[in-house]
Scaffold this motif. Structure first.
Motif, short mmCIF file in Angstrom:
data_model
loop_
_atom_site.label_atom_id
_atom_site.label_comp_id
_atom_site.label_asym_id
_atom_site.label_seq_id
_atom_site.Cartn_x
_atom_site.Cartn_y
_atom_site.Cartn_z
N PRO A 40 0.82 -1.22 0.00
CA PRO A 40 0.00 0.00 0.00
C PRO A 40 0.85 1.26 0.00
N VAL A 41 0.28 2.31 -0.57
CA VAL A 41 0.94 3.62 -0.63
C VAL A 41 0.18 4.56 0.29
N ARG A 42 0.92 5.24 1.19
CA ARG A 42 0.29 6.04 2.23
C ARG A 42 0.95 7.42 2.33
N LEU A 43 0.24 8.32 3.00
CA LEU A 43 0.75 9.66 3.28
C LEU A 43 0.62 9.90 4.78
N PRO A 44 1.71 10.18 5.50
CA PRO A 44 1.61 10.40 6.96
C PRO A 44 0.74 11.61 7.28
N LEU A 45 -0.19 11.44 8.21
CA LEU A 45 -1.06 12.55 8.58
C LEU A 45 -0.25 13.71 9.15
N SER A 46 0.82 13.41 9.84
CA SER A 46 1.63 14.46 10.45
C SER A 46 2.41 15.27 9.43
N MET A 47 2.49 14.78 8.18
CA MET A 47 3.21 15.50 7.13
C MET A 47 2.28 16.26 6.18
N MET A 48 1.00 16.28 6.50
CA MET A 48 0.05 16.94 5.61
C MET A 48 0.21 18.46 5.60
N ASN A 49 0.87 19.02 6.63
CA ASN A 49 1.09 20.47 6.61
C ASN A 49 2.38 20.84 5.89
N ARG A 50 3.03 19.84 5.25
CA ARG A 50 4.20 20.13 4.42
C ARG A 50 3.78 20.48 3.00
N GLU A 71 -12.22 12.90 2.44
CA GLU A 71 -12.97 11.95 3.26
C GLU A 71 -12.13 11.43 4.42
N GLN A 72 -10.91 11.00 4.12
CA GLN A 72 -10.07 10.41 5.15
C GLN A 72 -9.58 11.45 6.16
N LEU A 73 -9.33 12.66 5.70
CA LEU A 73 -8.97 13.72 6.63
C LEU A 73 -10.12 14.00 7.59
N SER A 74 -11.32 14.09 7.07
CA SER A 74 -12.49 14.31 7.92
C SER A 74 -12.63 13.19 8.95
N ALA A 75 -12.48 11.95 8.50
CA ALA A 75 -12.60 10.81 9.41
C ALA A 75 -11.54 10.85 10.51
N ALA A 76 -10.39 11.46 10.21
CA ALA A 76 -9.31 11.57 11.18
C ALA A 76 -9.46 12.79 12.09
N GLY A 77 -10.56 13.54 11.93
CA GLY A 77 -10.81 14.70 12.77
C GLY A 77 -10.16 15.98 12.28
N VAL A 78 -9.74 16.01 11.00
CA VAL A 78 -9.08 17.18 10.43
C VAL A 78 -10.08 17.96 9.56
N PRO A 241 -20.02 17.02 15.91
CA PRO A 241 -20.19 16.44 17.26
C PRO A 241 -19.57 15.06 17.42
N ASP A 242 -19.47 14.29 16.33
CA ASP A 242 -18.87 12.95 16.44
C ASP A 242 -17.34 12.98 16.31
N GLY A 243 -16.75 14.18 16.24
CA GLY A 243 -15.30 14.29 16.19
C GLY A 243 -14.71 14.36 14.79
N ARG A 244 -15.50 14.12 13.76
CA ARG A 244 -14.98 14.21 12.41
C ARG A 244 -14.80 15.68 12.01
N GLY A 245 -13.81 15.93 11.15
CA GLY A 245 -13.59 17.28 10.69
C GLY A 245 -14.68 17.71 9.72
N VAL A 246 -15.13 18.96 9.84
CA VAL A 246 -16.13 19.49 8.92
C VAL A 246 -15.44 19.81 7.59
N ILE A 247 -16.04 19.38 6.49
CA ILE A 247 -15.54 19.68 5.15
C ILE A 247 -16.30 20.90 4.65
N THR A 248 -15.59 22.01 4.49
CA THR A 248 -16.21 23.23 3.98
C THR A 248 -16.07 23.26 2.47
N CYS A 249 -17.20 23.31 1.79
CA CYS A 249 -17.23 23.20 0.33
C CYS A 249 -17.71 24.53 -0.25
N LEU A 250 -16.83 25.24 -0.93
CA LEU A 250 -17.18 26.53 -1.52
C LEU A 250 -17.72 26.33 -2.92
#
Length: 557
Positions: A40-50, A71-78, A241-250
């Motif tokens: 599998p190919v992955r991206l570390p969540l801690s490196m997303m601000n790079r 989707e996955q960022l929202s699920a991770a609370g971002v 409320p469930d801890g997921r990050g809100v996705i703001t869609c413009l």
């Protein structure tokens, strides 16, 4: 170089993408023409601000890629911000349905798939669309970004900076376009001719050009975007409320008619976040990930001041915990100074139909690390939903280059139903705050006498005020225009009355102050470098204006 066996290539990917912390799952590697779900190919969540780049030709799957990542960022609370260019991303609010083809694809890459919905907030610029209306005040937008929308040249941009400076010093609040128009009309009128003369870098003819461009903006309907209540960028950083990050869609239904407003508004959001957020350092996950689609619109015909400000914002906002992913067709759409800030790369297929395409392909290949792929061939033959990927691992080193079959989104890849959009907006907690425009007393009312508290009656220096004018003119010549003044030396400065503003977090990193001072000098012109140096030492206090000439937002009423 020795040719590796298939097993050795798989082992390289497995080792390179074995990560300790939480990750964004991107897909499974393709090696020697076959999908290898054991790698599998992955991206570390801690490196997303790079920061990162999602690139590729039209129709290769860029939008689906950012959909899947959101989707996955929202699920991770971002929390996530993204611009919905084609209307497809509203499908994040609707669960996808399975099909035989979909299940075969997801099984082939080792993805356990199920249809899901995600918490989505819908916005619309100035109410142009189905979302919550988003507005900004003219003063917080600032002269550099406004010049970008008006397509002013460098001289006109510098002159507009002087107009803003005059308004700031005289407590003439620039809330909407009619406020700015009123100030320029005053400066070009008989009553304001002395003030115009004292603004040594602003000629009446240039002011007239700016005024005509401003009237053109009003004719295009952009007055709906500028005004109050101003959107608070803190709204982009909420969780459900469930801890997921809100996705703001413009929503951007009229992008083609207002491309400059769209791209410049996105930079205003980033500039405002940059000014408001405290230093965060390295985090386990980012505070916000910002997908900037159609990124080429930012740079087409951009002035050096604008490019300098973008580069500085991208470089420094990482330390505030914000990750930015630029989405465009080829890396050459992004200036080298900005491209060099991207640690994460998702490159979809490129086309090489013309000599210019071939040059772009060669340039793209040169930006990747050495790999086991013939990248020129791979990038022109990759299928839809496949991409060449390299990211930054948790140790700060690039991962091996991997041709990847990407994961499928679990929400609808297409627009949600209009009824769902309408009900989501109606139920939003933001609607009572931003749904109705207000028109508070500001520069227009003060100058036209339609409201109490004209500039002359205020505690700020009055236009045409004798020694105050001399002092102000000297200040403008020396600090703004960067040239010696022959006017009498001013009396000890009187602190002008300022509106209540949000406190800025003190910056503890002295290097960042130097970076910002240099950025201000570049962004606002050579004559402002001395002022930029002094401003750079004032991080943690209120800045006159930010990297883009933006101002702190007014306290909401």
């Amino acid at each position: 170089m020795a040719i590796k066996s298939t097993a050795e290539k798989i082992a390289t990917i497995q080792k390179g993408y074995t990560l300790d912390g939480p990750t964004i799952e991107l897909g499974a590697v393709i090696i020697d023409g076959e999908v290898r779900k054991e790698a599998p190919v992955r991206l570390p969540l801690s490196m997303m601000n790079r920061h990162g780049l999602v690139a590729g030709a039209t129709g290769t799957g860029k939008t689906v890629t950012l959909h899947m990542m959101a989707e996955q960022l929202s699920a991770a609370g971002v929390p996530v911000f993204l611009a919905d260019i084609k209307g497809d991303l509203s499908g994040l609010a609707t669960a996808a349905t399975s099909s035989e083809k979909l299940m075969a694809r997801t099984a082939g890459i080792g993805q356990t798939w199920s249809g899901k919905t995600f918490p989505v907030e819908f916005l619309a610029l100035g109410g142009d669309g189905h979302g919550i209306p988003v507005r900004a005040t003219v003063t917080s937008f600032g002269p550099i970004l406004l010049s970008r929308i008006m397509e002013l040249n460098d001289t006109q941009e510098s002159s507009l900076q002087l107009v803003f400076h005059f308004a700031d010093k005289n407590n003439l609040e620039l809330i909407d376009l009619k406020d700015l128009r009123a100030v320029i009309q005053f400066l070009t009128s008989a009553d304001g001719k002395d003030e115009l003369e004292d603004l040594g870098g602003l000629s009446k003819s240039t002011a007239g050009v700016i005024l005509r461009e401003l009237i053109t903006l009003e004719a295009q309907g952009l007055e709906k975007f500028f005004g109050e209540p101003e959107f608070d960028t803190a709204e982009l950083m909420r969780t459900a409320p469930d801890g997921r990050g809100v996705i703001t869609c413009l929503e951007l239904p009229t992008l083609q008619s207002k491309p400059m407003l769209f791209s410049t508004f996105l930079m205003w959001l980033l500039a405002d976040l940059f000014e408001d957020l405290p230093e965060a350092g390295d985090l386990d996950k980012p505070k916000l990930v910002f997908f900037l689609d159609e990124a080429h619109l930012l740079f087409n015909g951009a002035s050096k001041a604008f490019l300098d400000a973008i580069t500085t914002t991208v470089r420094l906002i990482r330390s505030k915990g914000v990750g930015i992913f630029f989405v465009t067709q080829t890396p050459k759409d992004v200036p080298a100074e900005v491209l060099g800030q991207f640690a994460n790369r998702v490159q979809h297929a490129l086309r090489a139909y013309t000599p210019e395409d071939a040059k772009a392909l060669k340039a793209t290949v040169s930006t990747f690390p050495m790999s086991d792929y013939d990248l020129a061939e791979t990038l022109t033959s990759a299928g839809i939903g496949e991409a060449v990927i390299t990211v930054m691992n948790e140790k700060g080193a690039p991962t091996p280059v991997a041709l990847t079959r990407l994961r499928a989104p679990e929400s609808l890849m297409g627009p949600s139903a209009d009824a769902l959009l309408a009900s989501t907006v109606a139920a939003s907690s933001l609607l009572p705050k931003y749904g109705t425009a207000v028109d508070n007393a500001s520069a227009y009312e003060k100058l036209s006498g339609k409201a109490p508290g004209t500039p002359a009656a205020d505690s700020a220096p009055a236009p045409g005020g004798g020694s105050d004018v001399d002092a102000e003119a000297r200040r403008i010549e020396e600090d703004i225009l960067g040239r010696p003044s022959s006017r009498p030396a001013p009396a000890p400065p009187r602190e002008p009355r300022r509106e209540a503003r949000q406190e800025r977090q003190p910056a503890e990193d002295g290097g960042m102050g130097g970076d910002l001072a240099g950025a201000l000098g570049g962004a606002l012109g050579g004559g402002l470098k001395s002022m930029a140096r002094s401003l750079g030492t004032q991080l943690g206090r209120e800045l006159l204006r930010g990297v883009f000439g933006t101002a702190p937002k007014r306290r909401r009423r």
